[in-house]
Design a protein around this motif. Structure first.
Motif, PDB file in Angstrom:
ATOM      1  N   SER A 137       0.830  -1.205   0.000  1.00 41.26           N
ATOM      2  CA  SER A 137       0.000   0.000   0.000  1.00 41.26           C
ATOM      3  C   SER A 137       0.864   1.255   0.000  1.00 41.26           C
ATOM      4  N   ILE A 138       1.995   1.189   0.697  1.00 44.47           N
ATOM      5  CA  ILE A 138       2.923   2.320   0.716  1.00 44.47           C
ATOM      6  C   ILE A 138       3.541   2.540  -0.659  1.00 44.47           C
ATOM      7  N   SER A 139       3.726   1.462  -1.422  1.00 44.07           N
ATOM      8  CA  SER A 139       4.375   1.576  -2.731  1.00 44.07           C
ATOM      9  C   SER A 139       3.476   2.215  -3.773  1.00 44.07           C
ATOM     10  N   SER A 140       2.175   2.206  -3.541  1.00 45.05           N
ATOM     11  CA  SER A 140       1.215   2.727  -4.522  1.00 45.05           C
ATOM     12  C   SER A 140       1.184   4.246  -4.492  1.00 45.05           C
ATOM     13  N   ILE A 289     -13.836 -15.012  -1.840  1.00 46.27           N
ATOM     14  CA  ILE A 289     -15.005 -14.470  -2.548  1.00 46.27           C
ATOM     15  C   ILE A 289     -15.241 -13.025  -2.148  1.00 46.27           C
ATOM     16  N   LEU A 290     -15.103 -12.737  -0.851  1.00 45.36           N
ATOM     17  CA  LEU A 290     -15.296 -11.371  -0.375  1.00 45.36           C
ATOM     18  C   LEU A 290     -14.282 -10.429  -1.000  1.00 45.36           C
ATOM     19  N   MET A 291     -13.009 -10.796  -0.945  1.00 49.48           N
ATOM     20  CA  MET A 291     -11.963  -9.925  -1.479  1.00 49.48           C
ATOM     21  C   MET A 291     -12.058  -9.778  -2.992  1.00 49.48           C
ATOM     22  N   ALA A 292     -12.320 -10.876  -3.678  1.00 51.39           N
ATOM     23  CA  ALA A 292     -12.431 -10.814  -5.138  1.00 51.39           C
ATOM     24  C   ALA A 292     -13.627  -9.970  -5.556  1.00 51.39           C
ATOM     25  N   THR A 293     -14.751 -10.153  -4.864  1.00 53.18           N
ATOM     26  CA  THR A 293     -15.940  -9.342  -5.165  1.00 53.18           C
ATOM     27  C   THR A 293     -15.656  -7.873  -4.949  1.00 53.18           C
ATOM     28  N   TRP A 294     -15.001  -7.555  -3.853  1.00 52.02           N
ATOM     29  CA  TRP A 294     -14.642  -6.173  -3.521  1.00 52.02           C
ATOM     30  C   TRP A 294     -13.806  -5.562  -4.638  1.00 52.02           C
ATOM     31  N   LEU A 295     -12.738  -6.251  -5.027  1.00 48.54           N
ATOM     32  CA  LEU A 295     -11.836  -5.718  -6.046  1.00 48.54           C
ATOM     33  C   LEU A 295     -12.531  -5.570  -7.390  1.00 48.54           C
ATOM     34  N   PHE A 297     -15.747  -5.357  -8.126  1.00 48.72           N
ATOM     35  CA  PHE A 297     -16.798  -4.340  -8.092  1.00 48.72           C
ATOM     36  C   PHE A 297     -16.212  -2.937  -8.217  1.00 48.72           C
ATOM     37  N   VAL A 298     -15.164  -2.636  -7.448  1.00 54.48           N
ATOM     38  CA  VAL A 298     -14.587  -1.286  -7.478  1.00 54.48           C
ATOM     39  C   VAL A 298     -13.945  -1.010  -8.829  1.00 54.48           C
ATOM     40  N   LEU A 299     -13.250  -1.992  -9.387  1.00 55.73           N
ATOM     41  CA  LEU A 299     -12.655  -1.805 -10.708  1.00 55.73           C
ATOM     42  C   LEU A 299     -13.732  -1.515 -11.752  1.00 55.73           C
ATOM     43  N   ALA A 300     -14.828  -2.260 -11.683  1.00 60.28           N
ATOM     44  CA  ALA A 300     -15.918  -2.059 -12.641  1.00 60.28           C
ATOM     45  C   ALA A 300     -16.552  -0.688 -12.464  1.00 60.28           C
ATOM     46  N   LEU A 301     -16.783  -0.290 -11.219  1.00 58.17           N
ATOM     47  CA  LEU A 301     -17.398   1.013 -10.961  1.00 58.17           C
ATOM     48  C   LEU A 301     -16.496   2.155 -11.407  1.00 58.17           C
ATOM     49  N   SER A 302     -15.204   2.019 -11.181  1.00 56.66           N
ATOM     50  CA  SER A 302     -14.272   3.083 -11.574  1.00 56.66           C
ATOM     51  C   SER A 302     -14.208   3.252 -13.082  1.00 56.66           C
ATOM     52  N   ALA A 303     -14.581   2.203 -13.814  1.00 51.67           N
ATOM     53  CA  ALA A 303     -14.544   2.266 -15.276  1.00 51.67           C
ATOM     54  C   ALA A 303     -15.866   2.735 -15.871  1.00 51.67           C
ATOM     55  N   CYS A 304     -16.860   3.004 -15.020  1.00 54.67           N
ATOM     56  CA  CYS A 304     -18.194   3.361 -15.519  1.00 54.67           C
ATOM     57  C   CYS A 304     -18.239   4.724 -16.207  1.00 54.67           C
ATOM     58  N   SER A 305     -17.210   5.540 -16.019  1.00 59.59           N
ATOM     59  CA  SER A 305     -17.187   6.827 -16.723  1.00 59.59           C
ATOM     60  C   SER A 305     -17.130   6.623 -18.230  1.00 59.59           C
ATOM     61  N   THR A 306     -16.635   5.458 -18.663  1.00 59.44           N
ATOM     62  CA  THR A 306     -16.555   5.178 -20.094  1.00 59.44           C
ATOM     63  C   THR A 306     -17.932   4.969 -20.719  1.00 59.44           C
ATOM     64  N   VAL A 307     -18.950   4.708 -19.886  1.00 61.62           N
ATOM     65  CA  VAL A 307     -20.302   4.521 -20.412  1.00 61.62           C
ATOM     66  C   VAL A 307     -21.225   5.666 -19.986  1.00 61.62           C
ATOM     67  N   TYR A 318      -9.365   4.166  -5.407  1.00 61.09           N
ATOM     68  CA  TYR A 318      -8.692   4.146  -4.101  1.00 61.09           C
ATOM     69  C   TYR A 318      -9.277   3.062  -3.189  1.00 61.09           C
ATOM     70  N   PHE A 319     -10.572   2.793  -3.327  1.00 64.27           N
ATOM     71  CA  PHE A 319     -11.216   1.797  -2.471  1.00 64.27           C
ATOM     72  C   PHE A 319     -10.846   0.369  -2.852  1.00 64.27           C
ATOM     73  N   ALA A 320     -10.147   0.216  -3.967  1.00 62.91           N
ATOM     74  CA  ALA A 320      -9.662  -1.119  -4.359  1.00 62.91           C
ATOM     75  C   ALA A 320      -8.276  -1.393  -3.818  1.00 62.91           C
ATOM     76  N   LEU A 321      -7.639  -0.407  -3.197  1.00 61.82           N
ATOM     77  CA  LEU A 321      -6.260  -0.584  -2.758  1.00 61.82           C
ATOM     78  C   LEU A 321      -6.128  -1.708  -1.739  1.00 61.82           C
ATOM     79  N   PHE A 322      -6.999  -1.729  -0.729  1.00 58.36           N
ATOM     80  CA  PHE A 322      -6.865  -2.756   0.309  1.00 58.36           C
ATOM     81  C   PHE A 322      -7.054  -4.171  -0.240  1.00 58.36           C
ATOM     82  N   PRO A 323      -8.147  -4.488  -0.943  1.00 59.49           N
ATOM     83  CA  PRO A 323      -8.270  -5.861  -1.447  1.00 59.49           C
ATOM     84  C   PRO A 323      -7.185  -6.222  -2.456  1.00 59.49           C
TER      85      PRO A 323
END
Length: 475
Positions: A137-140, A289-295, A297-307, A318-323
């Motif tokens: 997380s520090i490296s990001s 399943i929890l971590m994969a769903t989290w990651l 979902f956030v990746l998909a939502l962050s890309a929604c500006s394209t639609v 930023y909310f995908a950093l932890f998972p």
């Protein structure tokens, strides 16, 4: 009982876990201390709006109306109050100024966020994963946001604990876990609305994923979490909604390219996170399943500006950093090379050194987002403004003027919470306004940059520095 040098193995393991959990947040604290000591002002621009709200609370108690921003109309304070209350309490307890307090909570926020990441990831996947989660997380580049003294940073401390509490609540019949988790959710709602909305979406979608994956869930516990959180949050939201309602103006979309995603996470974290995601989808444990769903979902939502959906992709990401960091770190749990573990520990050491170098590069090059010229203008208004009439200027300088100078401004920061504002363009760009406009808008000052060669109508110059000219409007 096995022992090392006469020390029971259980104690050795416990101490090792504690050390590995505390090292990343300690590194984060020291790195964030670099810009905090280097500069006399906080790093972020957003803090000045929050300082303004904190000053309102200090002077008037918890209020729901702000007469000094979006002047002359004013506006409801739609931003949750917990961060502002914390600032107020710290100023009263320490006797320091708001800017000093904001500057020195930067390393504290960094410590607490990384501690939260390390501890909760360790709870999910073991202490080695917890350690590497903090280091990655520090490296990001998101480490920049981690050291910002803003409500989002305060909320990020609680986000992993909330998700972990939800995870435990889905496996336990006790009602104690859901209640405590609901309290954390309420704290999130009272700190940063976007953070609360994101984690609520994560747990709801993951509950559906659990069902699909054949895992049982406890709907009663999930409902208890949500109800407890909303009941706590209504302490503040209910009076606001009754008096003024709630509104939110979405910011313009800010999409990211694929390269932008990699740049924000960093190449190393990106590769490890994708590898960890693939491994998690193969294992399909409840935690995976929890971590994969989290990651996902956030990746998909962050890309929604394209639609066409109006989202700030980097803020959402930023909310995908932890998972991402947790799943990337988890691959080292069972990894071995030629049936040996020591090469893995060498690799962990390499990743740690890389993360520290990357984090130092970020912390040592970041600069405050507010210029000296902007601070000088704000200080001028503190001692020379009339503190009654409205300042019309560019958007960026206004939170400083209202928080430091105490002067009403036509905007004032946090644009999503603005409802009615005057047309600033006619005073700062077209210079096409009348005496009636000035009286109706109660304009007393106009600020232009020094490149503008025109003098606004019905005004005279009263202050100038390297970048700005302040004109006093006289009608």
């Amino acid at each position: 009982m096995k022992s090392i040098a006469g020390i029971p193995m259980e104690i050795v393991k416990r101490n090792t876990t504690l050390i590995l959990t505390l090292l990343p947040p300690l590194f984060a604290f020291l790195l964030a201390l670099v810009p905090s000591l280097k500069y006399s002002t906080p790093l972020t621009w957003d803090i000045y709006y929050h300082i303004h709200n904190a000053m309102l609370y200090m002077e008037r108690g918890i209020v729901f109306w702000d007469p000094l921003t979006c002047a002359p109309y004013g506006r409801p304070i739609c931003y949750p109050p917990l961060f502002h209350v914390m600032l107020t309490l710290l100023v009263k307890i320490t006797g320091l100024g708001f800017l000093t307090v904001a500057r020195f909570i930067q390393p504290v926020m960094a410590f607490l966020i990384i501690l939260s990441f390390s501890h909760v990831a360790g709870r999910f996947y073991g202490f080695l994963t917890g350690f590497l989660t903090g280091m990655l997380s520090i490296s990001s580049i998101f480490f920049l946001r981690i050291i910002m003294p803003i409500p989002e940073a305060m909320a990020m401390i609680f986000v992993p604990f909330f998700v972990y509490g939800y995870y435990i609540s889905m496996e336990n019949d006790s009602k104690l876990y859901p209640v405590f988790t609901g309290i954390i959710f309420g704290v999130l709602m009272l700190t940063h609305t976007l953070s609360a909305a994101m984690v609520l979406a994560v747990v709801l979608i993951s509950a559906l994923a659990f069902r699909i994956g054949g895992y049982s869930i406890k709907p009663g516990n999930l409902l208890l979490i949500i109800l407890t959180g909303f009941m706590l949050a209504m302490i503040w939201y209910a009076p606001l909604l009754v008096k003024y309602g709630f509104f939110f103006r979405p910011p313009p979309a800010d999409p990211l390219s694929i390269e932008g995603y990699i740049n924000h996470f960093g190449a190393l974290l990106t590769v490890l996170a994708l590898t960890g995601l693939i491994c998690a989808l193969k294992r399909r444990d409840r935690r995976d399943i929890l971590m994969a769903t989290w990651l996902i979902f956030v990746l998909a939502l962050s890309a929604c500006s394209t639609v066409g959906l109006k989202v700030l992709s980097d803020r959402i990401l930023y909310f995908a950093l932890f998972p991402a960091a947790a799943m990337g770190a988890s691959i080292f749990n069972s990894m071995s090379m030629a049936d040996r573990r020591w090469p893995v520990y060498v690799l962990v050491l390499f990743i740690s050194v890389y993360s520290l170098c990357s984090g130092y590069g970020i912390a040592s090059t970041v600069k405050p987002l507010v210029s000296e010229s902007e601070m000088e203008v704000a200080q001028w208004f503190k001692y020379n403004g009339d503190h009654k009439t409205v300042v019309v200027s560019g958007y960026h300088i206004q939170p400083l003027i209202v928080s430091i100078g105490g002067q009403p401004v036509s905007a004032g920061g946090y644009a999503p919470g603005s409802k009615y504002t005057i047309d600033a363009r006619k005073y700062t760009i077209t210079l096409d306004y009348t005496e009636d406009d000035i009286r109706m808008d109660r304009v007393g000052y106009i600020i232009l940059d020094t490149k503008n060669r025109k003098t606004p109508l019905y005004s005279r110059e009263v202050y100038r520095n390297r970048d700005f000219v302040v004109y006093r409007v006289e009608v």
